[in-house]
Design an enzyme around this catalytic site. Structure first.
Site, PDB file in Angstrom:
ATOM      1  N   LYS A   1       0.810  -1.203  -0.056  1.00 28.49           N
ATOM      2  CA  LYS A   1      -0.102   0.020  -0.082  1.00 28.49           C
ATOM      3  C   LYS A   1       0.938   1.144  -0.071  1.00 28.49           C
ATOM      4  CE  LYS A   1      -2.299  -1.062   3.979  1.00 28.49           C
ATOM      5  NZ  LYS A   1      -1.303  -2.288   4.185  1.00 28.49           N
TER       6      LYS A   1
ATOM      7  N   ARG B   1      -9.862   0.748   8.600  1.00 31.17           N
ATOM      8  CA  ARG B   1      -9.460  -0.435   8.997  1.00 31.17           C
ATOM      9  C   ARG B   1     -10.627  -1.330   9.653  1.00 31.17           C
ATOM     10  NH1 ARG B   1      -3.390   0.085   8.648  1.00 31.17           N
ATOM     11  NH2 ARG B   1      -2.489  -1.601   9.367  1.00 31.17           N
TER      12      ARG B   1
ATOM     13  N   ARG C   1      11.704  -5.555   4.760  1.00 30.05           N
ATOM     14  CA  ARG C   1      11.533  -4.248   4.717  1.00 30.05           C
ATOM     15  C   ARG C   1      12.142  -3.331   5.510  1.00 30.05           C
ATOM     16  NH1 ARG C   1       5.715  -1.994   5.355  1.00 30.05           N
ATOM     17  NH2 ARG C   1       5.904  -3.283   7.307  1.00 30.05           N
TER      18      ARG C   1
ATOM     19  N   ARG D   1      11.344  -1.455  11.258  1.00 32.01           N
ATOM     20  CA  ARG D   1      10.011  -1.354  12.262  1.00 32.01           C
ATOM     21  C   ARG D   1      10.105  -2.379  13.140  1.00 32.01           C
ATOM     22  NH1 ARG D   1       4.906   0.074   8.158  1.00 32.01           N
ATOM     23  NH2 ARG D   1       4.053  -1.218   9.755  1.00 32.01           N
TER      24      ARG D   1
ATOM     25  N   ARG E   1      -0.883  -9.314  13.092  1.00 34.35           N
ATOM     26  CA  ARG E   1      -1.229  -8.078  12.316  1.00 34.35           C
ATOM     27  C   ARG E   1      -1.947  -8.855  10.986  1.00 34.35           C
ATOM     28  NH1 ARG E   1       4.045  -5.502  10.834  1.00 34.35           N
ATOM     29  NH2 ARG E   1       2.742  -4.152   9.293  1.00 34.35           N
TER      30      ARG E   1
HETATM   31  P1  AP5 Z   1       4.897  -1.469   1.784  1.00 29.65           P
HETATM   32  O1  AP5 Z   1       4.744  -0.744   0.788  1.00 29.65           O
HETATM   33  O2  AP5 Z   1       5.621  -1.100   2.977  1.00 29.65           O
HETATM   34  O3  AP5 Z   1       3.505  -2.293   2.363  1.00 29.65           O
HETATM   35  P2  AP5 Z   1       2.083  -1.717   3.159  1.00 29.65           P
HETATM   36  O4  AP5 Z   1       0.944  -2.345   2.770  1.00 29.65           O
HETATM   37  O5  AP5 Z   1       2.266  -0.297   3.181  1.00 29.65           O
HETATM   38  O6  AP5 Z   1       2.754  -2.408   4.503  1.00 29.65           O
HETATM   39  P3  AP5 Z   1       2.627  -1.926   6.063  1.00 29.65           P
HETATM   40  O7  AP5 Z   1       3.130  -2.929   7.088  1.00 29.65           O
HETATM   41  O8  AP5 Z   1       2.856  -0.641   6.128  1.00 29.65           O
HETATM   42  O9  AP5 Z   1       1.034  -2.055   6.284  1.00 29.65           O
HETATM   43  P4  AP5 Z   1       0.273  -2.078   7.642  1.00 29.65           P
HETATM   44  O10 AP5 Z   1      -1.135  -1.936   6.895  1.00 29.65           O
HETATM   45  O11 AP5 Z   1       0.434  -3.202   8.304  1.00 29.65           O
HETATM   46  O12 AP5 Z   1       0.889  -1.046   8.405  1.00 29.65           O
HETATM   47  P5  AP5 Z   1       0.613   0.520   8.800  1.00 29.65           P
HETATM   48  O13 AP5 Z   1       1.922   1.379   8.939  1.00 29.65           O
HETATM   49  O14 AP5 Z   1      -0.636   0.849   7.925  1.00 29.65           O
HETATM   50  O15 AP5 Z   1       5.627  -3.123   1.293  1.00 29.65           O
HETATM   51  C1  AP5 Z   1       6.272  -3.999   2.161  1.00 29.65           C
HETATM   52  C2  AP5 Z   1       7.653  -4.547   1.847  1.00 29.65           C
HETATM   53  O16 AP5 Z   1       7.541  -5.121   0.696  1.00 29.65           O
HETATM   54  C3  AP5 Z   1       8.710  -3.189   1.529  1.00 29.65           C
HETATM   55  O17 AP5 Z   1       9.889  -3.361   1.901  1.00 29.65           O
HETATM   56  C4  AP5 Z   1       8.546  -2.791  -0.016  1.00 29.65           C
HETATM   57  O18 AP5 Z   1       9.628  -2.487  -0.639  1.00 29.65           O
HETATM   58  C5  AP5 Z   1       8.147  -4.418  -0.799  1.00 29.65           C
HETATM   59  N1  AP5 Z   1       7.184  -4.513  -1.491  1.00 29.65           N
HETATM   60  C6  AP5 Z   1       6.210  -3.659  -2.053  1.00 29.65           C
HETATM   61  N2  AP5 Z   1       5.728  -4.183  -3.189  1.00 29.65           N
HETATM   62  C7  AP5 Z   1       6.342  -5.243  -3.595  1.00 29.65           C
HETATM   63  C8  AP5 Z   1       6.258  -5.798  -4.783  1.00 29.65           C
HETATM   64  N3  AP5 Z   1       5.487  -5.849  -5.767  1.00 29.65           N
HETATM   65  N4  AP5 Z   1       7.315  -6.996  -4.686  1.00 29.65           N
HETATM   66  C9  AP5 Z   1       8.096  -7.341  -3.965  1.00 29.65           C
HETATM   67  N5  AP5 Z   1       8.335  -6.120  -2.655  1.00 29.65           N
HETATM   68  C10 AP5 Z   1       7.278  -5.431  -2.717  1.00 29.65           C
HETATM   69  O19 AP5 Z   1       0.038   0.095  10.332  1.00 29.65           O
HETATM   70  C11 AP5 Z   1       1.077  -0.072  11.361  1.00 29.65           C
HETATM   71  C12 AP5 Z   1       0.256  -0.257  12.631  1.00 29.65           C
HETATM   72  O20 AP5 Z   1      -0.448   1.045  12.925  1.00 29.65           O
HETATM   73  C13 AP5 Z   1      -1.113  -0.983  12.864  1.00 29.65           C
HETATM   74  O21 AP5 Z   1      -0.683  -2.445  13.275  1.00 29.65           O
HETATM   75  C14 AP5 Z   1      -1.973  -0.485  13.909  1.00 29.65           C
HETATM   76  O22 AP5 Z   1      -1.544  -0.879  15.010  1.00 29.65           O
HETATM   77  C15 AP5 Z   1      -1.760   0.949  13.805  1.00 29.65           C
HETATM   78  N6  AP5 Z   1      -2.720   1.518  12.858  1.00 29.65           N
HETATM   79  C16 AP5 Z   1      -2.497   2.291  11.340  1.00 29.65           C
HETATM   80  N7  AP5 Z   1      -3.799   2.589  10.978  1.00 29.65           N
HETATM   81  C17 AP5 Z   1      -4.467   2.252  11.762  1.00 29.65           C
HETATM   82  C18 AP5 Z   1      -5.946   2.257  11.741  1.00 29.65           C
HETATM   83  N8  AP5 Z   1      -6.601   2.841  10.772  1.00 29.65           N
HETATM   84  N9  AP5 Z   1      -6.581   1.801  12.854  1.00 29.65           N
HETATM   85  C19 AP5 Z   1      -6.160   1.281  13.917  1.00 29.65           C
HETATM   86  N10 AP5 Z   1      -4.707   1.264  13.893  1.00 29.65           N
HETATM   87  C20 AP5 Z   1      -4.011   1.814  12.886  1.00 29.65           C
HETATM   88 MG    MG Z   2       2.385   1.211   4.943  1.00 26.24          MG
END
Ligand code: AP5
Ligand code: MG
Length: 215
Positions: free
Chosen positions: A13, A88, A127, A160, A171
């Protein structure tokens, strides 16, 4: 362009959002990035959020909704936005509908990035994220030009705290239990465009653009 990127942790994402903001010139609103930045600055919100994030749980809805509401009122969101990691839960989606209606806006599209769980683990475990600007890399699939340094701002890359295998499993469970039901919520509104998230970053970007009907 007012869109939501929906998909499991590690589905790409954030990676796709960084490309989409360049193409459409609208801001990315990533609740995860906002919480990580608040945690880095040791604010009360950041400290509270980190307790949940470190164990792979969701931050309580009221906290997230209040933060997003503040962000959406900023003038740069008037021309559009890419929501990454929000909503979410169903209550968050309902709150978003309400807040956008109040601002005279609506969501144009919800792109669901479909990536199986085993690929998620592979992506997240490699990552690396920039401490300063949140740009992300992968030690195998998207290497920085100089090891351990951000291409964009030269700052240090780090892993992270929630990118450990046992936390990734929590997660993923939270995603399937609490976030996946949003696919049905938005399907009823005819907004969901499902994209196969397997392939190179550029291939997936092409599919997202195609799904949005843009060129
Ligand atoms: P990346 O682009 O970083 O993936 P992502 O989908 O953004 O993954 P996240 O881990 O950031 O998602 P998340 O939803 O768990 O975390 P968030 O920060 O939102 O890609 C991942 C890796 O793969 C990278 O290394 C990239 O280079 C690689 N990659 C990408 N595309 C690729 C491809 N095509 N091929 C190969 N490699 C590839 O949330 C974190 C925490 O915050 C949550 O757990 C929660 O505690 C809290 N939080 C955030 N939002 C909320 C909410 N709305 N409600 C409640 N809690 C929340
Ligand atoms: Mg992300």
């Amino acid at each position: 362009m007012r869109m939501i990127l929906l998909g499991p942790p590690g589905s790409g994402k954030g990676t796709q959002a960084q490309k989409l903001i360049e193409k459409f010139q609208v801001p990315q609103v990533s609740t995860g990035d906002l919480f990580r930045s608040a945690a880095k600055n040791q604010t009360a919100l950041g400290k509270k959020a980190k307790e949940y994030m470190d164990r792979g749980a969701l931050v309580p809805d009221q906290v997230v909704i209040g933060m997003v509401e503040e962000r959406m009122k900023q003038p740069d969101c008037k021309k559009g936005f890419i929501l990454d990691g929000f909503p979410r839960t169903i209550p968050q989606a309902q709150a978003l509908d309400k807040m956008l209606a109040g601002l005279g806006m609506n969501v144009d599209a919800v792109v669901e990035v479909d990536v199986p769980d085993q690929e998620v683990v592979r992506r997240i475990s490699g990552r690396r994220t920039c401490r300063n600007c949140s740009a992300m890399y992968h030690i195998e699939f998207n290497k920085p030009k100089a090891a351990g340094k951000c291409d964009k701002c030269g700052s240090e890359l780090y892993q992270r705290d929630d990118d450990k295998e046992e936390v990734i499993k929590s997660r993923l469970k939270v995603y399937h239990d609490q976030t996946a039901p949003l696919v049905e919520f938005y399907s009823k509104k005819n907004l969901v465009k499902k994209v196969d998230g397997i392939g190179s970053i550029d291939e997936i970007f092409g599919k997202v653009i195609g799904a949005l009907g843009a060129k």
